[in-house]
Design a protein around this motif. Structure first.
Motif, PDB file in Angstrom:
ATOM      1  N   PRO A   1       0.968  -1.174   0.053  1.00 32.26           N
ATOM      2  CA  PRO A   1      -0.117   0.044   0.121  1.00 32.26           C
ATOM      3  C   PRO A   1       0.775   1.530   0.189  1.00 32.26           C
ATOM      4  O   PRO A   1       2.054   1.266   0.606  1.00 32.26           O
ATOM      5  N   ARG A   2       0.317   2.159  -0.762  1.00 30.35           N
ATOM      6  CA  ARG A   2       0.807   3.632  -0.883  1.00 30.35           C
ATOM      7  C   ARG A   2      -0.099   4.568  -0.606  1.00 30.35           C
ATOM      8  O   ARG A   2      -1.054   4.581  -1.252  1.00 30.35           O
ATOM      9  N   LYS A   3      -0.156   5.445   0.131  1.00 26.50           N
ATOM     10  CA  LYS A   3      -0.993   6.742   0.405  1.00 26.50           C
ATOM     11  C   LYS A   3      -0.905   7.381  -1.010  1.00 26.50           C
ATOM     12  O   LYS A   3      -0.088   7.493  -1.822  1.00 26.50           O
ATOM     13  N   ALA A   4      -2.260   8.173  -1.354  1.00 23.01           N
ATOM     14  CA  ALA A   4      -2.445   8.741  -2.446  1.00 23.01           C
ATOM     15  C   ALA A   4      -2.008   9.971  -2.274  1.00 23.01           C
ATOM     16  O   ALA A   4      -2.482  11.053  -1.872  1.00 23.01           O
ATOM     17  N   ASP A   5      -0.696  10.135  -2.543  1.00 24.78           N
ATOM     18  CA  ASP A   5       0.144  11.526  -2.135  1.00 24.78           C
ATOM     19  C   ASP A   5       0.821  12.346  -3.135  1.00 24.78           C
ATOM     20  O   ASP A   5       1.531  13.135  -3.202  1.00 24.78           O
ATOM     21  N   ARG A   6       0.919  11.463  -4.327  1.00 24.48           N
ATOM     22  CA  ARG A   6       1.717  12.073  -5.489  1.00 24.48           C
ATOM     23  C   ARG A   6       1.030  11.847  -6.604  1.00 24.48           C
ATOM     24  O   ARG A   6       0.638  10.634  -7.129  1.00 24.48           O
ATOM     25  N   LYS A   7       0.499  12.932  -7.282  1.00 27.39           N
ATOM     26  CA  LYS A   7      -0.673  12.981  -8.462  1.00 27.39           C
ATOM     27  C   LYS A   7       0.097  13.922  -9.461  1.00 27.39           C
ATOM     28  O   LYS A   7      -0.688  14.732  -9.709  1.00 27.39           O
ATOM     29  N   PRO A   8       0.988  13.498 -10.160  1.00 30.48           N
ATOM     30  CA  PRO A   8       1.681  14.185 -11.371  1.00 30.48           C
ATOM     31  C   PRO A   8       0.440  14.502 -12.523  1.00 30.48           C
ATOM     32  O   PRO A   8       0.672  15.638 -13.015  1.00 30.48           O
TER      33      PRO A   8
END
Lengths: 122, 744
Positions: free
Chosen positions: A109-116
């Protein structure tokens, strides 16, 4: 290292998309966000006709549900065709042996923290 | 009421209730847990202990928070102040709106008689029962489904009623709390799916995925469908039928089963009449002829017939294409006879009689049920004014509804008596009915129209004088027996000033009927529950109650036990007490008492002159998981699954016309044209499979929300309904042409 995962029976997934919506509401995702996405395969002159649910890196196996005890992950519970199971990966490997044309998901799992390209997220 | 609070830190209240659309868009009755936080619905979950859905839910039910709190929800009553169809609605109070309705409809009743007001539903769901109640209290015999030929389940229901005396449904163990593990239930050895896609929809009280569970457990499937559906890909046999020819296929299968002596001799001898006549009729459909009519390989027809007949038990699920076939009533009769002569009636894993749990009728389907509920409130002479009574004996003798096509004719002609006002609830016929322009014109000619809905629709926009805001099931109170278990709905929240159809119809019924006998809705629910002996409080507390095994709502073999006839004798509830393969009722009405095949009015066979211009077959109305008919286009989670009006084409066909995947194309015939976006799929190469009832809630500046540009119903004429008044209208089998939309 992941110890739990999802077993998914590809033979009987009907592509109902309940998993996508259940996941979204469970996690409070935006409508453009997916913790799991169903991919349609109509290939090889129509012989291959499958729906394949593929969890994304937002999938945390519904840790807040499973930690409380007996609640299943939202996708597993709501799946209309009941083709998903949650459990220890070692046990789920046995499910794969028993039931061919199935897959296993081991999450990271990875947080939704990078949305290029957030605006094109859909 | 099963309401509980979770831990205080989350402050989430969970209300357990039962789906009965509005919202999910189905006839299903799933158990749900509604998560309410600060007065808002934040999440919907399936109830794991509920035997109907066992914890699962479809995306439409899961997306309910978007639906319930959508910015476009109608929140207040609206009264039109300017010209019709010009969006001049102004917010009004309930008192103002109800007073206006009462005054205008009373005026119409005084001047033209109560029959001049008609009460209109769409697919019905929870609304139908309330409209009957309102119509009855108003004194009008004219209540109808807004659909030509009543072609949605009614032809099938009535054909079963005539032959068996009851309605039957496939047995997917739904009457057992322990479901598939129940020891009495049997897995269908063969499952025949006739013109239906269980993956996308839960039709007619049957949850589609119950059928998928049978597939997983090993039932062998036969799928009859011009589209190679996912289920077809998992089936043993796929019969790609030419749309509209279902009657010929059923008769051909009957012929194979009878001539090869594969029928259940004992059952046929003991429980049916008219078998010899059916045998003779079926002989007229040798497999070579049937193959030619249906485009299905003859060996495949024989194999399917044998497979179905030899399997013990065999189940059959059917869909709406049967109703839409020419003379849908008789097509349904032919398919009905398949399970009758193979003894698949009231057997575990076959077809079982569906009766409302505990004898509770929350949605009366026929005149007998209505009179049993409300007594002889409507004088016979008033019933004789029901539209269609003179032309359609089924309307007169069996079916308490105005015939829709005759009603539209009468609204336009004013003959034999004028229709002046309408009360429309849960119907968006401007996009959902065939020949929508004609429907619009008929309603535009009325003095007064009321529309009840949850969202502003093209129909409300075009014809309404008053719009009343209805509520989703999450806001509703009620009881439901369709069929089992008996369930309760609990209001979990209120949204705006919305009121349920029950509240609206109850209030107006009291205003219209000076002898109104009910004090409150609870009073009425208690009246409904009377046959059950259960208290309203108990039903609410328990949420769902399965009737005990052995009671008349529970299978099996009820015909042997005397549980199907009012006189308590063994047999079926027909004039002869047996299953009538040759129908005495049909004979009395001067209809052919045996099933027969009719070629569609427009087809390459009946109209070879049109083939050059319209070489393809237009098949509309196949279901999607994202929408229910014209609903859900504004629900983003669902619209994203199916953003555009979609037409499925075989890749070969697309290539021939120079069309590529995702292209926009025109679909056109002699009646109209519309624009849709292509999805290449394994559909039959001769068939253009177009989604129905499209409109665009986002196109607020276009006339009726762009209701006509991508609405395939403009290609379908209104006059193709069956002679019986039940069935037909060819939404599945017209002829058409396609071409690529050239971008400007």
């Amino acid at each position: 290292m992941a110890s739990n995962g999802l077993w998914i029976d590809i033979e009987f997934c009907t592509g109902c998309l309940a998993c996508e919506v259940a996941c979204r509401y469970e996690h409070g995702f935006a409508i453009e966000e997916f913790g799991i996405k169903v991919v349609e395969q109509v290939l090889n002159g129509g012989q291959t006709f499958n729906f394949v649910p593929i969890p994304t890196d937002l999938c945390d196996l519904c840790v807040s549900r499973t930690a409380k005890g007996n609640l299943k992950p939202a996708c597993v519970q709501h799946c209309l065709a009941q083709v998903m199971e949650y459990g220890k990966l070692t046990d789920l490997v046995k499910r794969m042996e028993e039931k061919p044309r199935s897959t296993l998901w081991s999450p990271k799992p990875r947080k939704a923290d990078r949305k290029p390209f957030a605006s094109a997220a859909a | 009421m099963v309401t509980k609070s979770k831990t205080s830190e989350t402050e989430t209240k969970i209300v357990s209730s039962t789906v009965w659309s509005a919202g999910a868009g189905c006839h299903g009755g799933c158990g749900v847990n509604l998560h309410i936080k600060d007065g808002e619905l934040v999440k919907v979950e399936g109830q794991e202990s509920h035997p109907y859905n066992q914890g699962t839910l479809c995306p439409r039910a899961l997306a309910l928070p978007e639906y319930v709190h959508h910015k476009d929800r109608l929140m207040h009553p609206l009264i039109r102040r300017g010209e019709r169809g010009t969006n001049t609605f102004e917010q009004a109070t309930w008192e103002e709106a109800l007073d206006l309705i009462q005054n205008r409809m009373n005026e119409s009743r005084d001047k033209y008689g109560p029959e001049s007001s008609i009460f209109v539903q769409g697919t019905g769901r929870d609304v139908g029962g309330w409209l009957v109640f309102l119509a009855y209290n108003f004194g009008s015999p004219n209540w109808m489904q807004a659909l030509p030929g009543n072609s949605c389940y009614h032809p099938r229901l009535l054909s079963m009623k005539v032959a068996i005396g009851d309605f039957v449904v496939p047995d997917n163990s739904q009457c057992h709390v322990d479901r598939y593990d129940n020891s009495e239930w049997k897995l269908p050895e063969c499952y025949m799916i006739w013109g239906q896609n269980p993956v996308a929809t839960c039709n007619d009280g049957n949850h589609g995925h119950w059928i998928i569970e049978c597939l997983k457990r090993g039932s062998k499937f036969i799928v009859i469908d011009p589209n190679y559906t996912w289920l077809a890909s998992r089936a043993k046999l796929w019969l790609p039928i030419r749309p509209g020819t279902d009657g010929a296929l059923a008769l051909g299968m009957l012929n194979v089963i009878i001539s090869e002596e594969l029928y259940d001799h004992k059952f046929v001898e003991k429980w049916t009449t008219g078998f010899d006549e059916l045998r003779e009729r079926a002989k007229e459909y040798p497999v070579e002829r049937v193959s030619e009519i249906t485009w299905i390989d003859k060996d495949l027809i024989v194999e399917a017939a044998r497979m179905y007949a030899k399997a013990k038990p065999a189940a059959l699920q059917w869909g709406v294409p049967i109703d839409f076939a020419p003379e849908g009533f008789t097509v349904a009769q032919a398919i009905n006879h398949l399970w009758c002569i193979t003894g698949n009636v009231e057997n575990p894993g076959g077809q079982i009689v569906a009766k409302p749990a505990f004898g509770v009728t929350s949605y009366p389907m026929g005149q007998d049920a209505i009179e049993a509920m409300y007594g002889p409130m409507m004088p016979k002479e008033q019933q004789a004014k029901r539209i269609g009574v003179d032309d359609f004996p089924i309307v007169r003798d069996l079916h308490w509804r105005a015939q829709p096509d005759a009603t539209i004719d009468q609204m336009l002609s004013g003959k034999p008596y004028p229709v002046k006002s309408t009360f429309v609830a849960g119907s968006n016929f401007v996009v959902a009915a065939q020949d929508p322009y004609r429907w619009r014109e008929a309603f535009e000619g009325m003095d007064f129209n009321v529309v009840v809905d949850l969202f502003m629709t093209p129909t409300a926009m075009a014809i309404a004088d008053v719009v009343l805001p209805s509520s989703s099931f999450t806001e509703r109170d009620g009881v439901r027996a369709w069929w089992s278990p008996l369930t309760a709905q609990h209001p979990a929240l209120r949204v705006g000033e919305c009121r349920s159809d029950a509240e609206i119809c109850f209030e107006l019924a009291g205003r219209f009927n000076k002898d109104f006998q009910f004090e409150s809705l609870d009073d009425l629910y208690r009246f409904y529950l009377k046959p059950s002996g259960l208290s309203l409080e108990e039903v609410r507390e328990r949420n769902w109650i399965m009737p005990p095994q052995g009671s008349d709502a529970m299978p099996y073999k009820r015909h042997e036990k005397g549980l199907l006839r009012p006189d308590g004798e063994p047999g079926f509830n027909t004039p002869s007490g047996k299953i009538e393969l040759k129908s005495s009722m049909m004979e009395n009405w001067s209809y052919d008492p045996l099933p027969f095949y009719t070629e569609p009015d427009y087809s390459p066979v009946s109209r070879p002159d049109l083939v050059e211009k319209y070489p393809l077959i237009l098949n509309t109305g196949s279901r999607t998981i994202a929408f229910f008919h014209s609903e859900h286009r504004q629900i983003k989670s669902l619209r994203d699954m199916n953003p555009d009006p979609t037409v499925e084409l075989n890749p070969e066909t697309a290539k021939e016309y120079g069309i590529e995947d995702k292209d926009w194309i025109w679909i056109e015939n002699q009646f109209g044209k519309c624009k849709m976006r292509v999805k290449l799929s394994p559909v039959h190469p001769k068939i253009v499979m177009a989604q129905h009832s499209w409109w665009f809630p986002e196109k607020v500046y276009e006339k009726d929300y762009g209701a006509y540009e991508s609405n395939v119903n403009v290609l379908i004429p209104g006059e193709l309904y069956s002679k019986t008044g039940f069935g037909g209208s060819q939404v599945k089998s017209l002829m058409c042409q396609i071409s690529r939309v050239e971008t400007e």
